[in-house]
Design a protein around this motif. Sequence first.
Motif: not given
Length: 454
Positions: A307-310, A315-316, A438-445
């Motif tokens: 899920h995290s990578m997806m 987002a990209a 990838m640097k900001d996982n929390k913001e992307g999720d």
Amino acid sequence: RNFFTKRTKELKPAVQSAPGWKLFGKVPPREILQKDSKIIQQEYEARTGRMCKPPPSSTRRKNIEFEPLSTTALILEDRPANLPAKSVEEALRHRQEYDEMVAEAKKREIKEAHKRKKIMRERFKQEENIASAMVIWVNEILPNWEGMRATRRVRELWWQGLPPSVRGKVWSLAVGNELNITPELYEIFLSRAKERWKSFSETSSENDTEDAGASVADREASLELIKLDISRTFPSLYIFQKGGPYHDLLHSVLGAYTCYRPDVGYVQGMSFIAAVLILNLEEADAFIAFANLLNKPCQLAFFRVDHSMMLKYFAAFEVFFEENLPKLFLHFKSYSLTPDIYLIDWIFTLYSKSLPLDLACRVWDVFCRDGEEFLFRTGLGILRLYEDILLQMDFIHIAQFLTKLPEDITSEKLFSCIAAIQMQNSNKKWAQVFASLMKDNKEGDKNHSPALKS
């Protein structure tokens, strides 16, 4: 009674002089011969006692190449003798209607003829281009693969689509074999898959599931799921259905992979990817390409349901979505329509389920050249192609439309839209944008794809 008038004795010699119509029984060979129009008219006059007056020369049809027979009978012919004759106004109106129908029919026929000629010209041109491209690939590019694959000439030729005869070879070279899989290794895992299938038939599924638990054996238990999905793979082709020439082959490749990567197992969508490879490669080569293709970061993230990578990929995608199609992006946002609703199915099968097979193969051509970036660029190309239609739809209709795309989509239209997509945002390319996310996982999720997160 009025339709079939009685023949008088005096008319028998006239009727016998030329064979007439028979309602029942076999027609003698001599009666099959075509009659002259004058003879038919004489017989008609003899039976009815009427004289057929030719229409005035001003209204006689001249040089009409196309005359629908049904309209001639229904509109132009005089009424039977027992009915009142047409009035002059009605006859002229029928004549005008008939002429309009003939003119319209001729226009349609000419238009369709031009369309057929255009299609044939395009097909011949395409076949000539494929033949000439095949010679270049076989004689120049493939023998010097490493030195020529990145040249501008090869990349341009690649964009136009690979000739079917070299497609599998180019895919294999482009995907590579980082896993160092050999045909012998494929046979080992295929044998293991066959043993598992045999054990499934000997033991009940309940006991097998209890013993497996969440272990590796549980992943290999997904071998049973393969049987269900194979019949759903390209059902219109029938070659992958039970009893078809490629059914067992597809079963073998998917079974061997499930044993090779028990940490991944079998996931719905894999059968379409394996099927496309089988159509273009030999069995062992198809397995090698399949395993290496699914080992790429994007495919591994989706098939392992990371899920995290997806979420980062989505987002990209939205960054370039907003950059290229701002109106449609805002329209989707207004309905909270997130990329996971339509992108998951596209990425899982590499568009082989969503697009016509020949078009999907061309997408694969450039995907093998450009990598994962082209998968998302293709998605934006589809949205651009149908932007005007999607802007008029609500959430439900957009989701339904993107889940089942129109079947008449052509490679020329789609690739022209893909070419118009710019994969650059604030001077950052796809890889740079994805790396920054990838640097900001929390913001992307937190900010993207809440539907998938839930």
